[in-house]
Design a protein around this motif. Structure first.
Motif, PDB file in Angstrom:
ATOM      1  N   SER A  62       0.816  -1.216   0.000  1.00 49.60           N
ATOM      2  CA  SER A  62       0.000   0.000   0.000  1.00 49.60           C
ATOM      3  C   SER A  62       0.848   1.263   0.000  1.00 49.60           C
ATOM      4  O   SER A  62       0.484   2.263  -0.631  1.00 49.60           O
ATOM      5  N   GLU A  63       2.000   1.261   0.711  1.00 48.41           N
ATOM      6  CA  GLU A  63       2.826   2.473   0.717  1.00 48.41           C
ATOM      7  C   GLU A  63       3.424   2.752  -0.659  1.00 48.41           C
ATOM      8  O   GLU A  63       3.643   3.902  -1.039  1.00 48.41           O
ATOM      9  N   ARG A  64       3.660   1.682  -1.424  1.00 46.92           N
ATOM     10  CA  ARG A  64       4.182   1.882  -2.774  1.00 46.92           C
ATOM     11  C   ARG A  64       3.078   2.378  -3.699  1.00 46.92           C
ATOM     12  O   ARG A  64       3.321   3.206  -4.571  1.00 46.92           O
ATOM     13  N   ARG A  65       1.868   1.879  -3.499  1.00 44.36           N
ATOM     14  CA  ARG A  65       0.741   2.372  -4.297  1.00 44.36           C
ATOM     15  C   ARG A  65       0.461   3.835  -3.969  1.00 44.36           C
ATOM     16  O   ARG A  65       0.116   4.627  -4.849  1.00 44.36           O
ATOM     17  N   GLU A  66       0.606   4.201  -2.712  1.00 44.79           N
ATOM     18  CA  GLU A  66       0.415   5.595  -2.315  1.00 44.79           C
ATOM     19  C   GLU A  66       1.447   6.495  -2.992  1.00 44.79           C
ATOM     20  O   GLU A  66       1.103   7.545  -3.556  1.00 44.79           O
TER      21      GLU A  66
END
Length: 259
Positions: A62-66
Motif C-alpha cells: 500500500s505504501e508503494r501504491r500511495e
C-alpha cells in the motif's frame, strides 16, 4: 511509525502531492486533473490496473501504491501535452526538462520513494525515461538531465484516449500560435529598430523660438534685397549673387537651401 517507516497510514492514505495540479481558471487543462482523479482508483482497487502490480499473484504494498499516486499527479502537473514530456516548452531556450529534484520537491515524499514509483510506472509501460549523455571539455562522458515521457497508454488505461488526442492537437496549435506571435514580435522589433536607426540619421533638432524668428528676419531681408534686382530684370543667378554680396553672405547662399 506505520507503513515501513515512511509515514504511510494504510487506513488514511495521503494520495495528494505537496503541490497538487492547478484547477479552475488559470489552471492546467482538465484532462490532467481528470487523469489524476481516475488514477486514484488504482490505489483502492489495484486489480483495475494489472500493469502496476509488481507481482502477478499478489497486490503491491500500500505504501508503494500511495507513492505511485502522489508521483502520478506530480508528473501530470509538469506534463507538456503537445510532446507528452515532463517540462516546459519555451521559444528562446527550447524544451526545458524537469529534474528529479523538482519531482521530489513537488511530491512532498522522499527521493527513493519517487524513484521506486517511477520505476513501477516504467515497468507498466506508462512512462519512458532516457538519460542523454554528452562529452565535456575534458573528453569525458557526462550525464545530462533525464528526459521523462508519459506514454499514451497511461491515458488509454484511464479511458481518456480520445480526449488526449484532442488536447494534444489543441496544445500543439497553441505552441504554434506562440511561435508565430514571437516571430511577429521579432519582425516588428527589427522594423522598429531599422526605422529608429533611419530616423536617427535624418533627425533635425527643433529650433528655439528666438532662432526661428532670427532666421525669418534674415529671410525677409534677403527677399527684399533680391526683389530690387529681380525688378531690374536680371537672371535669378545674378540676382542671388548680387543680393549675397550686398548682405555679406556666401555667393551660393539661398534661404531655402539653408533653412
Amino acid at each position: 511509525m506505520p507503513g515501513n517507516r515512511c509515514g504511510h497510514d494504510p487506513c488514511c492514505p495521503a494520495l495528494t502531492p505537496a503541490r497538487p495540479i492547478r484547477k479552475g481558471k488559470g489552471g492546467l487543462p482538465r484532462i490532467l486533473s481528470l487523469a489524476a482523479e481516475r488514477a486514484k482508483a488504482w490505489y483502492f482497487h489495484p486489480g483495475k490496473c494489472k500493469p502496476l502490480q509488481s507481482h502477478p499473484h499478489r497486490k503491491t504494498r500500500s505504501e508503494r501504491r500511495e507513492a505511485c499516486q502522489i508521483v502520478i499527479e506530480t508528473i501530470l502537473s509538469h506534463l507538456d501535452l503537445a510532446s507528452l514530456c515532463l517540462g516546459t516548452p519555451t521559444i528562446d531556450a527550447g524544451f526545458i526538462d524537469i529534474d528529479m529534484r523538482t519531482i521530489v520537491r513537488d511530491s512532498g515524499i522522499g527521493q527513493r520513494r519517487c524513484e521506486r514509483a517511477i520505476a513501477l510506472l516504467k515497468e507498466a509501460g506508462f512512462m519512458k525515461v532516457q538519460q542523454p549523455r554528452a562529452i565535456n571539455d575534458h573528453g569525458d562522458y557526462v550525464g545530462l538531465r533525464a528526459i521523462r515521457v508519459v506514454t499514451s497508454l497511461f491515458f488509454e488505461f484511464l479511458g481518456l484516449g480520445p480526449m488526449l488526442q484532442r488536447e494534444r492537437a489543441r496544445a500543439t496549435a497553441k505552441l504554434q500560435r506562440r511561435a508565430m506571435k514571437a516571430q511577429r514580435k521579432l519582425t516588428d522589433l527589427m522594423h522598429r529598430m531599422t526605422k529608429g536607426l533611419r530616423n536617427s540619421f535624418t533627425f533635425k533638432p527643433q529650433r528655439s523660438r528666438a532662432d526661428q524668428e532670427k532666421r525669418d528676419e534674415e529671410t525677409r531681408r534677403w527677399n527684399m534685397a533680391c526683389a530690387k534686382y529681380m525688378i531690374a530684370d536680371l537672371d535669378p543667378d545674378e540676382c542671388r549673387r548680387r543680393t549675397n554680396a550686398e548682405l555679406g553672405l556666401p555667393a551660393d547662399y539661398s534661404p531655402g537651401r539653408h533653412a
